[in-house]
Design a protein around this motif. Structure first.
Motif, PDB file in Angstrom:
ATOM      1  N   LEU A 119       0.824  -1.206   0.000  1.00  9.78           N
ATOM      2  CA  LEU A 119       0.000   0.000   0.000  1.00  9.78           C
ATOM      3  C   LEU A 119       0.867   1.270   0.000  1.00  9.78           C
ATOM      4  O   LEU A 119       0.503   2.272  -0.595  1.00  9.78           O
ATOM      5  N   ARG A 120       2.022   1.182   0.668  1.00 11.80           N
ATOM      6  CA  ARG A 120       2.931   2.331   0.675  1.00 11.80           C
ATOM      7  C   ARG A 120       3.338   2.710  -0.736  1.00 11.80           C
ATOM      8  O   ARG A 120       3.340   3.876  -1.107  1.00 11.80           O
ATOM      9  N   TRP A 121       3.689   1.681  -1.483  1.00 16.05           N
ATOM     10  CA  TRP A 121       4.075   1.934  -2.881  1.00 16.05           C
ATOM     11  C   TRP A 121       2.880   2.419  -3.681  1.00 16.05           C
ATOM     12  O   TRP A 121       2.994   3.317  -4.510  1.00 16.05           O
ATOM     13  N   LEU A 122       1.739   1.807  -3.394  1.00 18.77           N
ATOM     14  CA  LEU A 122       0.538   2.172  -4.123  1.00 18.77           C
ATOM     15  C   LEU A 122       0.190   3.633  -3.874  1.00 18.77           C
ATOM     16  O   LEU A 122      -0.266   4.347  -4.773  1.00 18.77           O
ATOM     17  N   PHE A 123       0.424   4.077  -2.648  1.00 18.39           N
ATOM     18  CA  PHE A 123       0.123   5.467  -2.314  1.00 18.39           C
ATOM     19  C   PHE A 123       0.974   6.414  -3.160  1.00 18.39           C
ATOM     20  O   PHE A 123       0.463   7.364  -3.749  1.00 18.39           O
ATOM     21  N   LEU A 124       2.276   6.118  -3.216  1.00 16.32           N
ATOM     22  CA  LEU A 124       3.169   6.980  -4.000  1.00 16.32           C
ATOM     23  C   LEU A 124       2.784   6.949  -5.476  1.00 16.32           C
ATOM     24  O   LEU A 124       2.720   7.987  -6.134  1.00 16.32           O
ATOM     25  N   LEU A 155       7.037  14.632  -5.269  1.00 13.56           N
ATOM     26  CA  LEU A 155       5.662  14.684  -5.759  1.00 13.56           C
ATOM     27  C   LEU A 155       4.913  15.857  -5.152  1.00 13.56           C
ATOM     28  O   LEU A 155       4.132  16.536  -5.831  1.00 13.56           O
ATOM     29  N   ILE A 172      -6.275   4.619   1.045  1.00 11.68           N
ATOM     30  CA  ILE A 172      -5.004   3.919   1.272  1.00 11.68           C
ATOM     31  C   ILE A 172      -4.276   4.524   2.463  1.00 11.68           C
ATOM     32  O   ILE A 172      -3.815   3.821   3.376  1.00 11.68           O
ATOM     33  N   LEU A 177      -6.677  19.979  -7.794  1.00 15.18           N
ATOM     34  CA  LEU A 177      -5.390  20.000  -7.097  1.00 15.18           C
ATOM     35  C   LEU A 177      -5.555  20.447  -5.650  1.00 15.18           C
ATOM     36  O   LEU A 177      -4.883  19.947  -4.738  1.00 15.18           O
ATOM     37  N   LEU A 221      -6.728  17.500  -3.704  1.00 12.09           N
ATOM     38  CA  LEU A 221      -5.627  16.552  -3.497  1.00 12.09           C
ATOM     39  C   LEU A 221      -4.731  17.036  -2.363  1.00 12.09           C
ATOM     40  O   LEU A 221      -4.347  16.268  -1.464  1.00 12.09           O
ATOM     41  N   GLY A 251      -0.138   6.197  -6.696  1.00  5.01           N
ATOM     42  CA  GLY A 251      -1.436   6.840  -6.848  1.00  5.01           C
ATOM     43  C   GLY A 251      -1.295   8.351  -6.843  1.00  5.01           C
ATOM     44  O   GLY A 251      -1.959   9.061  -7.610  1.00  5.01           O
ATOM     45  N   LEU A 252      -0.404   8.842  -5.981  1.00  6.15           N
ATOM     46  CA  LEU A 252      -0.166  10.280  -5.932  1.00  6.15           C
ATOM     47  C   LEU A 252       0.380  10.760  -7.271  1.00  6.15           C
ATOM     48  O   LEU A 252      -0.082  11.755  -7.834  1.00  6.15           O
ATOM     49  N   LEU A 253       1.350  10.006  -7.767  1.00  9.24           N
ATOM     50  CA  LEU A 253       1.941  10.345  -9.067  1.00  9.24           C
ATOM     51  C   LEU A 253       0.875  10.360 -10.152  1.00  9.24           C
ATOM     52  O   LEU A 253       0.742  11.314 -10.922  1.00  9.24           O
ATOM     53  N   TRP A 254       0.069   9.332 -10.145  1.00  7.63           N
ATOM     54  CA  TRP A 254      -0.924   9.176 -11.197  1.00  7.63           C
ATOM     55  C   TRP A 254      -1.952  10.294 -11.129  1.00  7.63           C
ATOM     56  O   TRP A 254      -2.207  10.984 -12.118  1.00  7.63           O
ATOM     57  N   SER A 255      -2.526  10.517  -9.937  1.00  5.71           N
ATOM     58  CA  SER A 255      -3.614  11.509  -9.888  1.00  5.71           C
ATOM     59  C   SER A 255      -3.066  12.907 -10.148  1.00  5.71           C
ATOM     60  O   SER A 255      -3.720  13.718 -10.806  1.00  5.71           O
ATOM     61  N   LEU A 256      -1.845  13.157  -9.660  1.00  6.64           N
ATOM     62  CA  LEU A 256      -1.235  14.469  -9.879  1.00  6.64           C
ATOM     63  C   LEU A 256      -1.136  14.774 -11.365  1.00  6.64           C
ATOM     64  O   LEU A 256      -1.575  15.833 -11.832  1.00  6.64           O
ATOM     65  N   LEU A 277      -3.204   2.859   6.104  1.00  9.21           N
ATOM     66  CA  LEU A 277      -1.824   2.823   6.589  1.00  9.21           C
ATOM     67  C   LEU A 277      -1.714   3.447   7.978  1.00  9.21           C
ATOM     68  O   LEU A 277      -1.109   2.880   8.889  1.00  9.21           O
ATOM     69  N   LEU A 281      -6.466   7.674  -2.712  1.00  5.98           N
ATOM     70  CA  LEU A 281      -5.305   7.975  -1.894  1.00  5.98           C
ATOM     71  C   LEU A 281      -5.698   8.111  -0.428  1.00  5.98           C
ATOM     72  O   LEU A 281      -5.000   7.646   0.474  1.00  5.98           O
TER      73      LEU A 281
END
Lengths: 536, 444
Positions: free
Chosen positions: A26-31, B343, B32, B84, B87, A33-38, B36, B29
């Protein structure tokens, strides 16, 4: 208060054995996901509206903002990714960061080596993954190298060199590769670079053995560079086995104290070397006699006598004194009466000037920085005035309020062999040679050198006479008051013709200088020659 | 060229009606991140209750209503800007939920901060949209006087804590200056636009310049009395940006140098232990357990985070003093790593780009300058806060918009975002559209 039911279904998920794995996913998924949505939100191509609301912006502003963000990203990388290469930063984290998962805690301090690349101290990793410093030779280097302990802290070279032991400089391509690997794989155990000291493993061990159970200190240093080859202080302690009692002050004889540099002792007759240097500097060429009744300036002060007087008295005989003799003979016989008169006639100002110029009044450190356990304190020098000649007389035979450390005595002997120049002693290998002062001119130093040679050839230091190694030295027997035996000193340099090493041996309450300290120095020099530690 | 433009505008008006604000990715996000954070909390042996979900649920609800309001209100501006912003707010909620660890905090009012912020955002949007903001220009002198009144009131009535002044309830009303001062300046400059136009700094309009200088001096004096140098630096930098913008002359940039020198002198002169603070910036290792402690603990956190971080919720913000406001970036960097920080920088960069786009969209000078000023305030806040954490600049006490703790900061940022959203949909003037567009092109 509204009802607050517990979330059992979530609790079950989190207590599942697979949760840690899922969490890391999930940690990786979060990063991601952030990249993707951004980027999905930013480059919105589904309608042309974004273009409308995004007219051309002055390129200067864009450039300025990009520069600022770039600067931040760069600076942050220097800490976050390359912090390993910032020694002070790693040192700070190891000392003060309480995050147990911080990889800085897994960086091992580098090895400490002697001047021939032999390992003295290293970091070892236990089965539990805890790193611990290990001194290969236990107590032998305890005082000088100190300890690095999570409970008891840092001392000695361990403390002074801690930054360089932890950090690493990026010099080669290989280093950059290693950095990349470290950033990606944080579980690795990295080790800092090694630090070289000027010490000699063999010599230090032998000196420690020879001193044995006696309390005292041995110093051996290179004459030209000031590099210390051996620095032993007894009683010692084992830096691998520290315990609370050691620090409570209840242990007898203060084993934590480094007598060689922080011990202050009356130097006795070894100080006559400095008096002689001062007199020679003043152009002294005359003679004095040493009558048996000794020297004093008033009946209130007990007369200063030569030890032959007491030796004869003990045997029930009478001593007739010495007739007029030269400085050279007086030094060889270590005549107190001669030096008392010489000191008084040389004058307080000259004696103090020489003492100051020889660097005895200066405080310095054996390693760059300001590590207190490697600080050589200034000698205790009394305020001499010509109005009080008896005090000058006592000063001239190394008694009274004068107190020096064994290292300082070795420094004076080194200066005699080094054309009068006092070199700052150091524990660093290949350190830059720094002058600390000047004992006397080169001519006077040469004269003094042969006078000290005479001490060994026909004077009080006869026991040091060795066919294979011509030594110049001076004995010292310093009274400490009370009924205890005197401190036993022996200091000099070898070989005479081309001096390499200066040494000083002190045995607390060892009696005559020739009795306790001299044999240690003799055995040490002989072994050093045999083992090849001292190369002629 | 002209026909092409016409075409894009035509397609725009069609697309407006159809594309709602997308926040599915943001929601994912949030879920998730929530898992966590709660996972770490459960791993530490804490029992989870419904109240633990409160911050996330409140965010979800308020976001839902905000987007609904924007939709019903027929928001026609850039849709990327609110996306944005949402987010950013989600990241802020996640990072803050981490630091409000205790149960009292969880059930307390703190979790209402972000939802209430959305209410402010909505109100600000509603009152400024479709050119309504231009009708409120008359308010600008009062905005300035109100700012002065806030500062005087704070000095007279507020309580001092850690060198700064706070109002009742720990609020910092001086945060409102981040809206009022751009507003006042925009009003002032748009009134005197002809005097300032094309005047370089060596040839300023003397009469108007003197007015500005006196007004600004009064403001700065009060801020210095209040020891709020962070705000002083922030507003001064914004003034420089607005001057460049209104005069279209880069020469005003030299004021930056003056501002920096003046700021340095003020720090040394007026701030308690000012020299120590500067030293903590230049060489934090000179006094690692004293003046350098906070910065170094923050950097230690960053180092512990490394490339990809320890994961949300797994950092140790309790190791950094005042982690919540000044050093929230260090906590974020510890938990999400260098990658996460990059990011976030991208997010801020895109967001600021969109805000600047709103400023460029304006055809009148007042909303244009207001948008410029607000964008400058946001940009300076982001840059100065983050640069302070990574030791590019000294620590100033400026918060990170929407990420740092603190109700006043989040609410004022919400108002700023709301105004920008409102200005993102300018007044529709069917007949004059062409002409005014050409006029606006000459202005920056």
């Amino acid at each position: 208060m509204p009802p607050n039911p517990s979330l059992d279904f979530l609790q079950q998920i989190f207590s599942d054995a697979a949760w840690p794995l899922v969490a890391s996913g999930l940690r990786w998924l979060f990063l991601l996901g952030l990249l993707w949505s951004l980027f999905r939100y930013q480059w919105d191509t589904s309608s042309n509206r974004s273009r409308v609301s995004l007219p051309r912006l002055s390129s200067f502003w864009t450039f300025l903002i990009l520069l600022c963000f770039g600067g931040i990203a760069f600076r942050q990388a220097q800490w976050q990714l390359m912090g390993r290469h910032h020694e002070a930063f790693v040192s700070f984290m190891q000392r003060y960061d309480r995050r147990e998962f911080n990889p800085a805690h897994r960086i091992r301090a580098g090895k400490i080596l002697d001047h021939n690349n032999r390992i003295l101290v290293e970091s070892r990793v236990s089965e539990k993954g805890v790193t611990k410093r290990f001194h290969r030779y236990g107590p032998t280097f305890g005082h000088v190298l100190g300890y690095n302990d999570p409970v008891y802290g840092l001392t000695g070279v361990e403390s002074a060199a801690q930054r360089s032991l932890l950090g690493q400089k990026l010099e080669s391509k290989q280093d950059w590769k290693a950095l990349g690997a470290e950033v990606l794989d944080r579980e690795r155990f990295a080790e800092g670079p090694a630090v070289y000291t000027s010490l000699d493993l063999g010599l230090q061990r032998r000196a420690s053995e020879l001193l044995g159970d006696q309390k005292g200190a041995v110093v051996v240093m290179e004459i030209k560079t000031g590099e210390i080859r051996a620095l032993v202080s007894h009683p010692d302690y084992d830096p691998n086995r520290l315990y609370n009692g050691l620090f409570s002050g209840k242990v007898p004889d203060a084993p934590l104290m480094n007598r060689a540099i922080t011990g202050h002792y009356p130097p006795g007759s070894v100080f006559k070397v400095l008096i002689a240097a001062s007199a020679l500097q003043n152009g002294f060429k005359g003679t004095y006699a040493a009558p048996p009744e000794g020297y004093t300036n008033s009946p209130a002060n007990p007369p200063i006598r030569d030890h032959e007087y007491y030796a004869a008295k003990e045997k029930g005989q009478t001593w007739r004194g010495y007739g007029p003799m030269s400085l050279s003979t007086a030094l060889a016989k270590s005549s107190n009466v001669f030096f008392a008169q010489l000191g008084v006639d040389t004058g307080a100002a000259s004696l103090l000037r020489t003492t100051q110029a020889a660097g005895l009044a200066r405080e310095f450190y054996l390693w760059p920085g300001s590590e207190p356990t490697l600080r050589v304190k200034a000698a205790d020098i009394p305020d001499l005035t010509d109005k009080n000649p008896y005090e000058i007389a006592q000063f001239s035979i190394g008694q009274g309020d004068l107190l020096v450390s064994p290292l300082q005595v070795a420094m004076i002997c080194a200066a005699v062999a080094n054309q009068g120049v006092v070199v700052k002693p150091t524990l660093e290998r290949n350190a830059v040679v720094q002058p600390l002062g000047r004992l006397c001119g080169p001519q006077q130093a040469d004269q003094l050198k042969w006078m000290m040679y005479k001490v060994v050839q026909e004077g009080t230091g006869r026991g040091m006479k060795m066919a294979e190694l011509p030594v110049a030295a001076k004995t010292g027997t310093a009274q400490t008051g009370g009924h205890q035996l005197s401190h036993s000193w022996f200091a000099g340099f070898a070989p005479v013709s081309e001096p390499r090493w200066a040494f000083c041996v002190l045995v607390e309450h060892g009696g005559y200088g020739s009795a306790a300290a001299l044999p240690i120095a003799r055995d040490l020099m002989r072994d050093a020659l045999q083992e090849g530690w001292l190369k002629l | 060229m002209a026909t092409q433009k016409k075409k894009t505008e035509a397609t725009e008006s069609v697309a407006e009606e159809r594309s709602p604000i997308r926040w599915g990715g943001t929601l994912l996000l949030m879920v998730i991140g929530m898992m966590l954070v709660l996972g770490v909390r459960a791993g530490a042996g804490q029992r989870l209750h419904l109240s633990d979900l409160l911050p996330f649920l409140l965010w979800l609800l308020s976001t839902f209503f905000l987007t609904l309001m924007l939709h019903w209100g027929k928001y026609r501006g850039s849709r990327v800007l609110p996306e944005l912003i949402l987010l950013l707010s989600a990241i802020g909620v996640l990072v803050r939920s981490r630091m409000e660890g205790s149960i009292e905090d969880l059930t307390g009012w703190r979790h209402l901060v972000q939802p209430l912020g959305f209410v402010w955002l909505w109100l600000a949007w509603w009152f400024s949209r479709k050119g309504r903001i231009s009708n409120m220009r008359w308010f600008w002198p009062f905005a300035f006087l109100l700012s002065l009144a806030i500062l005087i009131g704070l000095i007279g009535l507020g309580s001092q804590f850690r060198g700064a002044f706070y109002g009742p309830g720990g609020l910092t009303p001086s945060e409102l200056l981040k809206v009022f001062i751009p507003f006042a300046l925009a009003g002032y400059f748009s009134r005197n636009e002809s005097q300032w136009d094309a005047r370089p700094c060596w040839h300023p309009p003397w009469a108007s310049g003197l007015q500005l200088f006196m007004g600004w001096g009064l403001l700065c004096g009060l801020l210095v009395l209040q020891r709020d140098l962070g705000l002083l630096v922030l507003l001064s930098l914004m003034l420089v940006v607005m001057l460049i913008s209104v005069t279209r002359s880069w020469s005003w940039g030299v004021l930056l140098i003056g501002a920096m020198a003046g700021g340095g002198w003020l720090v040394l002169e007026y701030v308690d232990h000012g020299a120590r603070r500067l030293q903590a910036w230049l060489d934090p290792f000179a006094d690692p357990t004293g003046s350098g402690w906070q910065v170094l603990q923050g950097l230690s956190g960053l180092y512990a985070g490394g490339l990809t971080g320890t994961g949300l919720g797994a950092g140790r913000p309790d190791r950094i003093p005042i982690a919540g406001s000044d050093f929230v970036y260090a906590v974020y960097g510890e938990e999400l790593g260098y990658v996460g920080c990059l990011l976030l920088l991208f997010l801020f960069g895109f967001l600021l780009r969109r805000c600047a786009g709103v400023a460029n969209l304006q055809r009148e000078s007042f909303p244009g300058l207001l948008a410029t000023g607000i964008t400058a305030v946001l940009a300076v806040q982001v840059l100065v806060n983050i640069a302070g954490v990574v030791t590019l600049l000294p620590i100033t006490g400026i918060t990170l918009p929407y990420i740092s703790q603190g109700g006043s900061s989040i609410w004022v940022t919400s108002i700023q975002f709301g105004l920008l959203l409102g200005m993102a949909e300018p007044a529709v003037r069917k007949s004059k559209k062409r002409a005014s567009k050409r006029g606006a092109k000459t202005k920056k």
